[in-house]
Motif scaffolding. Structure first.
Motif, mmCIF file in Angstrom:
data_model
loop_
_atom_site.group_PDB
_atom_site.id
_atom_site.type_symbol
_atom_site.label_atom_id
_atom_site.label_comp_id
_atom_site.label_asym_id
_atom_site.label_seq_id
_atom_site.Cartn_x
_atom_site.Cartn_y
_atom_site.Cartn_z
ATOM 1 N N MET A 1 0.825 -1.218 0.000
ATOM 2 C CA MET A 1 0.000 0.000 0.000
ATOM 3 C C MET A 1 0.851 1.257 0.000
ATOM 4 O O MET A 1 0.502 2.262 -0.578
ATOM 5 C CB MET A 1 -0.856 -0.009 1.269
ATOM 6 N N ALA A 2 2.020 1.187 0.653
ATOM 7 C CA ALA A 2 2.817 2.400 0.776
ATOM 8 C C ALA A 2 3.617 2.718 -0.472
ATOM 9 O O ALA A 2 4.630 3.393 -0.411
ATOM 10 C CB ALA A 2 3.740 2.282 1.973
ATOM 11 N N ALA A 3 3.164 2.236 -1.613
ATOM 12 C CA ALA A 3 3.700 2.652 -2.901
ATOM 13 C C ALA A 3 5.005 1.972 -3.292
ATOM 14 O O ALA A 3 5.879 1.717 -2.476
ATOM 15 C CB ALA A 3 3.925 4.152 -2.930
ATOM 16 N N ALA A 4 5.144 1.674 -4.574
ATOM 17 C CA ALA A 4 6.395 1.159 -5.125
ATOM 18 C C ALA A 4 6.887 2.159 -6.158
ATOM 19 O O ALA A 4 6.674 2.000 -7.343
ATOM 20 C CB ALA A 4 6.159 -0.215 -5.750
ATOM 21 N N PRO A 5 7.520 3.210 -5.709
ATOM 22 C CA PRO A 5 7.829 4.317 -6.609
ATOM 23 C C PRO A 5 9.028 3.995 -7.486
ATOM 24 O O PRO A 5 9.821 3.114 -7.168
ATOM 25 C CB PRO A 5 8.170 5.445 -5.633
ATOM 26 N N PRO A 6 9.159 4.710 -8.590
ATOM 27 C CA PRO A 6 10.291 4.493 -9.487
ATOM 28 C C PRO A 6 11.606 4.808 -8.763
ATOM 29 O O PRO A 6 11.674 5.680 -7.912
ATOM 30 C CB PRO A 6 10.040 5.492 -10.619
ATOM 31 N N THR A 7 12.634 4.085 -9.086
ATOM 32 C CA THR A 7 13.890 4.199 -8.340
ATOM 33 C C THR A 7 14.662 5.471 -8.670
ATOM 34 O O THR A 7 15.234 6.102 -7.804
ATOM 35 C CB THR A 7 14.799 2.997 -8.657
ATOM 36 N N ARG A 8 14.673 5.855 -9.924
ATOM 37 C CA ARG A 8 15.545 6.940 -10.338
ATOM 38 C C ARG A 8 15.311 8.228 -9.552
ATOM 39 O O ARG A 8 16.244 8.743 -8.941
ATOM 40 C CB ARG A 8 15.409 7.169 -11.846
ATOM 41 N N PRO A 9 14.092 8.750 -9.517
ATOM 42 C CA PRO A 9 13.918 10.016 -8.794
ATOM 43 C C PRO A 9 14.257 9.884 -7.319
ATOM 44 O O PRO A 9 14.595 10.860 -6.666
ATOM 45 C CB PRO A 9 12.433 10.332 -8.971
ATOM 46 N N ARG A 10 14.187 8.679 -6.795
ATOM 47 C CA ARG A 10 14.546 8.406 -5.417
ATOM 48 C C ARG A 10 16.001 8.747 -5.135
ATOM 49 O O ARG A 10 16.383 9.073 -4.023
ATOM 50 C CB ARG A 10 14.332 6.913 -5.121
ATOM 51 N N ARG A 11 16.856 8.525 -6.134
ATOM 52 C CA ARG A 11 18.276 8.836 -5.953
ATOM 53 C C ARG A 11 18.597 10.263 -6.391
ATOM 54 O O ARG A 11 19.665 10.779 -6.089
ATOM 55 C CB ARG A 11 19.134 7.861 -6.771
ATOM 56 N N LEU A 12 17.671 10.876 -7.126
ATOM 57 C CA LEU A 12 17.926 12.204 -7.675
ATOM 58 C C LEU A 12 18.121 13.225 -6.556
ATOM 59 O O LEU A 12 19.058 14.032 -6.585
ATOM 60 C CB LEU A 12 16.731 12.603 -8.559
ATOM 61 N N LEU A 13 17.231 13.174 -5.563
ATOM 62 C CA LEU A 13 17.296 14.155 -4.482
ATOM 63 C C LEU A 13 18.641 14.134 -3.754
ATOM 64 O O LEU A 13 19.339 15.152 -3.693
ATOM 65 C CB LEU A 13 16.151 13.920 -3.500
ATOM 66 N N PRO A 14 19.063 12.964 -3.203
ATOM 67 C CA PRO A 14 20.345 12.996 -2.473
ATOM 68 C C PRO A 14 21.519 13.341 -3.373
ATOM 69 O O PRO A 14 22.435 14.043 -2.942
ATOM 70 C CB PRO A 14 20.460 11.584 -1.889
ATOM 71 N N LEU A 15 21.477 12.885 -4.633
ATOM 72 C CA LEU A 15 22.617 13.178 -5.503
ATOM 73 C C LEU A 15 22.713 14.676 -5.785
ATOM 74 O O LEU A 15 23.791 15.268 -5.696
ATOM 75 C CB LEU A 15 22.487 12.385 -6.810
ATOM 76 N N CYS A 16 21.588 15.297 -6.098
ATOM 77 C CA CYS A 16 21.607 16.741 -6.365
ATOM 78 C C CYS A 16 22.066 17.514 -5.128
ATOM 79 O O CYS A 16 22.933 18.389 -5.204
ATOM 80 C CB CYS A 16 20.218 17.239 -6.749
ATOM 81 N N LEU A 17 21.477 17.163 -4.007
ATOM 82 C CA LEU A 17 21.837 17.871 -2.775
ATOM 83 C C LEU A 17 23.306 17.665 -2.425
ATOM 84 O O LEU A 17 23.996 18.587 -2.004
ATOM 85 C CB LEU A 17 20.985 17.353 -1.610
ATOM 86 N N GLY A 18 23.777 16.432 -2.616
ATOM 87 C CA GLY A 18 25.170 16.134 -2.323
ATOM 88 C C GLY A 18 26.105 16.948 -3.202
ATOM 89 O O GLY A 18 27.080 17.544 -2.718
ATOM 90 N N LEU A 19 25.793 16.995 -4.500
ATOM 91 C CA LEU A 19 26.607 17.798 -5.415
ATOM 92 C C LEU A 19 26.599 19.258 -5.000
ATOM 93 O O LEU A 19 27.629 19.938 -5.004
ATOM 94 C CB LEU A 19 26.070 17.672 -6.847
ATOM 95 N N PHE A 20 25.416 19.741 -4.628
ATOM 96 C CA PHE A 20 25.311 21.139 -4.220
ATOM 97 C C PHE A 20 26.181 21.415 -3.012
ATOM 98 O O PHE A 20 26.899 22.424 -2.952
ATOM 99 C CB PHE A 20 23.851 21.480 -3.928
ATOM 100 N N GLN A 21 26.150 20.484 -2.035
ATOM 101 C CA GLN A 21 26.968 20.685 -0.840
ATOM 102 C C GLN A 21 28.446 20.733 -1.197
ATOM 103 O O GLN A 21 29.203 21.557 -0.672
ATOM 104 C CB GLN A 21 26.733 19.553 0.174
ATOM 105 N N GLY A 22 28.859 19.848 -2.089
ATOM 106 C CA GLY A 22 30.261 19.847 -2.513
ATOM 107 C C GLY A 22 30.639 21.164 -3.172
ATOM 108 O O GLY A 22 31.674 21.775 -2.844
ATOM 109 N N ALA A 23 29.796 21.625 -4.098
ATOM 110 C CA ALA A 23 30.082 22.872 -4.795
ATOM 111 C C ALA A 23 30.113 24.038 -3.816
ATOM 112 O O ALA A 23 30.942 24.950 -3.931
ATOM 113 C CB ALA A 23 29.029 23.101 -5.874
ATOM 114 N N LEU A 24 29.209 23.984 -2.845
ATOM 115 C CA LEU A 24 29.150 25.050 -1.852
ATOM 116 C C LEU A 24 30.453 25.126 -1.057
ATOM 117 O O LEU A 24 30.998 26.215 -0.819
ATOM 118 C CB LEU A 24 27.982 24.784 -0.899
ATOM 119 N N LEU A 25 30.958 23.951 -0.671
ATOM 120 C CA LEU A 25 32.209 23.923 0.080
ATOM 121 C C LEU A 25 33.326 24.582 -0.718
ATOM 122 O O LEU A 25 34.088 25.409 -0.223
ATOM 123 C CB LEU A 25 32.585 22.480 0.430
ATOM 124 N N LEU A 26 33.411 24.193 -2.000
ATOM 125 C CA LEU A 26 34.437 24.747 -2.879
ATOM 126 C C LEU A 26 34.303 26.262 -2.969
ATOM 127 O O LEU A 26 35.279 27.016 -2.831
ATOM 128 C CB LEU A 26 34.277 24.120 -4.264
#
Lengths: 464, 464, 464
Positions: free
Chosen positions: B1-26
């Motif tokens: 019932m709690a949904a079987a969502p597509p995998t790709r967007p699931r990884r999109l959020l942490p990857l984007c945020l992680g990249l942003f944090q790295g760029a911010l540090l630089l």
């Protein structure tokens, strides 16, 4: 169902507390007084200004400890009232007890102790260590046991602070080592000695509900907002305090984003874990304490915040289950992840910062950093120039080691004391339940917001 | 019932945020530093005083945004954790992103950016616009989409602020036009472009429960209490700041009473609507921003508060359903009623206030208003005397038009970007549910406070 | 089920409030203005400093009244929204009404009233008395009745304050007598006259649930944290204010521990009662108000806090049931235990403190207490030296008697006015229910957090 507990320990709590209050009154009557009134008008204005500079920060810290930390502990769905109340009770007891010890230790040879807001603040810091430590046994320890913990931990905290701040001379304006690392390992030692080698099974009332997680998250947010006041309150006014506030803000902001990244990456569906969020967002605040007022660049605060959040989330995911399996170590709130790991990171960071800063000021960036070179970086360290940079770095490491070692041993001894027969350990089935400590309606019959109207009313009428 | 969502967007959020944090540090490593330490002792005391004058207000604003606004958004009964978390995440992301853009835009040509509390405050104001705008799509947009909104809106906010404050020279100390009107129409444009001409049906999880309404009302109260700090933080210290605080207090007090009157009159049984109360009480704070520090009489603040609350309640009752029916416009939180209509009222009021004040100071009340006539009213406007009163009034109107037009267009473009395939729009049936973003117990099985004890425990034991 | 109430009173509330708002606007237009701008730069800096010294305390008090007191009243599980809203509405109405009366009473003969933050603070103190008094009839009085109470109580408060502070010259910096004792007996009188000799039966919706108790306890904690600001805001800056803050902190800390002791000893199982904790922890703050800034030793503050908490808990356990049985006195929130008994204790303490201090300063400890002897103790009393110590002590006692007697009589008259036919008293079965005042889902059908998903969704679809 609501338990028929033994009578004796039931009276133990109020009797002990009552005796303590009586002794406190006597002690205050004999030894405490207020500062002499300042005679000149100029002094009065000075006193007022000093008050306005510290009082708002003091209030922020009170909100953190009473409301923020209290709410953070309400994640156990049937233990909210107890968590909030025990936190509140322990804060008050530990603060009063710390005032007594402070009086005995530091001021006794001067006769009367002059009480001011700064005394209370120091006493509150001592109380914080107790509030953190008991997180390891949340829901499984009785209020009497908690009071014993407070009675033991406060004097040990003062001893440890004397050893690592006064004797070793470590720099730790935000309490990373003196408060967070100390209280974490004290709590873990106590938990280990209390529960021994018996692995505690997962209790049905231990799992948070969405509404208890929500309230706990509100607690986190309150702590997050006011954390800069906690770190900066004891800084030198002026630049150092300004820098401490900014560093804390940056570190906690980086922690928040990194927590989301790490928690999401560790789940196969990319979902966040509420407990990661509740703790990881605060990890930066724990870690930054030791370097907050040093002349570190802003990027260092961001990096430290990110690293500590990562350590916290990884700790929840891997280390806590491992410790529970291998060492039978019970850590209900995950204090090792929020206070232990980030605290160690912060201590290491302070060592690095001191070494790097000393190279900087003697190198090419000498004139840029300050008009007066080494003096300023020493001033930034806060304790004057009786250590070289290398020596100071060594002190930080030694301080960390002393804090961990001392608190572990003291915690183990305290935990052993908690097993004394007069403190009757709670049977497992009674854990995590408010109805053991509060006169409340049985939750099954309660007129909950989700319950049906007629049934609830009927149930109540039958009771009445 | 709690949904079987597509995998790709699931990884999109942490990857984007992680990249942003790295760029911010630089970026921080390269460009940001703290202010040089102040060499003289007098400076240190000055720095300390400046800090004490801004820091308590800064903390108040943090409480508003993190705790108050977060709680206000928890009115969706099964979306509380997500609402609170997304608000918190967006605040941090937008603030960091705004710091980067501020650095690039304003300070790049000076080399290093000197970070201080004022920078952070400006960055936080930019973040507020994002938090307001996403209210239009609360519960229907994924975190990735929200981050895209933040990434687009922050630079557009700086552009808009440059155009209407720096170029046009409008007076808007509390952000009525630059923050509230701008973010409202940005959000509405985005919502329109995102959902297109499809009318969203009423979702069963969309209706608040009494307990979610209660928590949301607590959020309103926190915002209500600290709003004066938000309006007054950037005022000239002294009289202007005092006046801004008083005007805001009066306006919000009038709003509260008028909201009760209007909401009660509009219902056939005279009952209040929780959403009217949650929003209408704050309408006065939105409207007063543009005139708060001007030399308007207290009655004007009261009248503006009353009018804006009336506009807000009428908007909820008539305009929102109309827009939903005619324009298929989705506005989940009613941002048009809280930020749009009162914001426009406030802008109009500022025009009127400037015209009236200029007549006053040249007329019979000249000597009464100030010892130095026109200079004071100009000083009260905040930007010195490069506009006549008529010209300044025209500027206010032009600024309002630019804010509305620019933000609508930018919002529509941003909304179109949110429909990119990589940002997979949520299917309707998954909206408004925490379990999509959080690892929590299924709510149906959860050991809710209103649930029965035995069933809950059994359900849990089966799970465990 | 959700009641078919008579139409007329339904329109009475918005009409009265609307008329009041209109009259207020007119009154403000005619009589209120801001302070003249200060011409010199030095003045501006002075104004700014005065603002920074009072504004943070003012905000603290706002949080107490709006959020803290509001949450404290949410212990009725189905009346949370109403309790929070009525408290908020009454605060705003009473504050505006107090501003009007202040204007008429104190400033009318000077023409225009110059509004500043201090006026608003005094108005807020008047509003506090209303908020306390209506606690006696929480859940049983309609909003119209509450407005009538406010309309009557505010002018009577000003009269009472004039009599006991201006004429009798009592010392009461924290409002122990003028606010707490006054409002308590006013509320009790009103409750007695409203309900007459009919004993109200226990209502099924009257019993708190664990979750409503938890929210109420959060309110207590917020009040507890910010109480020192309430007591100290009107003190002389400098030593007296510092002392007031410390005394309040000590008294409330002692209250907390004593409450736990007393509540636990009174229960046969040693369990705590949530209502004891919610009220007893604050008793010290009520009692300390009259002596907070006097030169009393710290131990006196601790002892007073302990005694008042004991009185509060004993009152809940024995006195309230006794009064309900013998006098048919309805006191829903237990205001007599939180405000009445500790208030009387505080008044007695102030009498004792004045007598003891006068002996001290003329005796052996003369030179130790102050460099200027009697002057300082007189300065510590705040009102200059027109009373001898004995006379001042007599004044305190007389002030207490006037406050109790006057407020009881005024309360009885107000309560009689509430029985006017146009204010239709609520029938018993409709009490304690939000659905009478709010457009909310019926709670039985609501999609509560503990309800099942499918049923809730179905129920909603049927409604939609």
């Amino acid at each position: 169902m609501a338990a028929a507990p033994p009578t004796r320990p039931r009276r133990l709590l109020p009797l002990c507390l009552g005796l303590f209050q009586g002794a406190l009154l006597l002690f205050f009557a004999l030894f405490f007084t207020y500062d002499k009134p300042s005679a000149q008008a100029g002094d009065a204005s000075l006193v007022a200004n000093q008050l306005y500079s510290i009082f708002p920060l003091f209030q922020d810290i009170q909100v953190m400890l009473v409301v923020g930390l209290g709410l953070l502990l309400t994640f156990l769905p049937r233990y909210g009232l107890s968590a909030l109340t025990h936190n509140f009770l322990l804060l008050n007891f530990s603060m009063q007890w710390a005032l007594v010890i402070q009086g005995l230790l530091h001021h006794f040879h001067h006769g009367q102790v002059h009480l001011d807001l700064r005394n209370l603040l120091t006493a509150e810091f001592a109380a914080v260590t107790v509030l953190i430590s008991v997180g390891a046994v949340l829901g499984r320890a009785s209020p009497c046991q908690l009071l014993v913990v407070a009675a033991c931990e406060v004097p040990i905290y003062f001893a440890s602070e004397w050893a690592i701040v006064t004797r070793l001379g470590i720099l730790d304006v935000g309490g990373t080592i003196t408060i967070h690392v100390f209280s974490c390992y004290f709590g873990l030692g106590m938990s280990k000695a209390l529960f021994g080698a018996v692995r505690q099974p997962v209790h049905p009332k231990e799992t948070p509900t969405p509404s208890s997680d929500l309230l706990s998250l509100v607690g986190t947010l309150i702590l997050w907002v006011f954390w800069p006041s906690f770190v900066a309150v004891l800084c030198q006014p002026g630049d150092a305090q300004h820098r401490a506030i900014l560093n804390t803000l940056l570190a906690m902001s980086a922690s928040t984003l990194t927590t989301v990244v790490a928690s999401s990456l560790l789940d196969k569906d990319g979902k966040l874990s509420p407990s990661h969020l509740q703790n990881g967002s605060l990890a930066g605040g724990v870690a930054i304490g030791a370097v907050a007022d040093m002349a570190v660049p802003p990027v260092a605060a961001l990096a430290l915040g990110s690293l500590s959040a990562m350590a916290c989330v990884l700790g929840f995911r891997f280390l806590t289950p491992l410790l529970a399996r291998k060492l039978m170590l019970q850590d209900q709130c995950g204090i090792h992840n929020l206070h232990g790991l980030p605290g160690i990171l912060g201590a290491v960071a302070s060592t690095v910062a001191i070494l790097v800063a000393s190279k900087d000021t003697s190198g090419s960036r000498f004139s840029q950093v300050s008009p007066a070179g080494g003096n300023v970086s020493e001033a930034a360290w806060g304790l004057g120039g009786d250590h070289s940079a290398g020596g100071q770095a060594l002190c930080q490491a030694a301080g960390l080691a002393v804090a961990i070692g001392g608190s572990l041993v003291a915690g183990l001894l305290t935990g052993a004391a908690l097993r004394l027969p007069c403190l009757a350990q709670l049977p497992e089935r009674l854990c995590f339940d408010d109805s053991l400590y509060f006169k409340i309606q049985d939750q099954a019959k309660s007129l909950g917001l989700g319950g049906t109207d007629e049934e609830g009313a009927l149930a109540l009428k039958e009771q009445v």
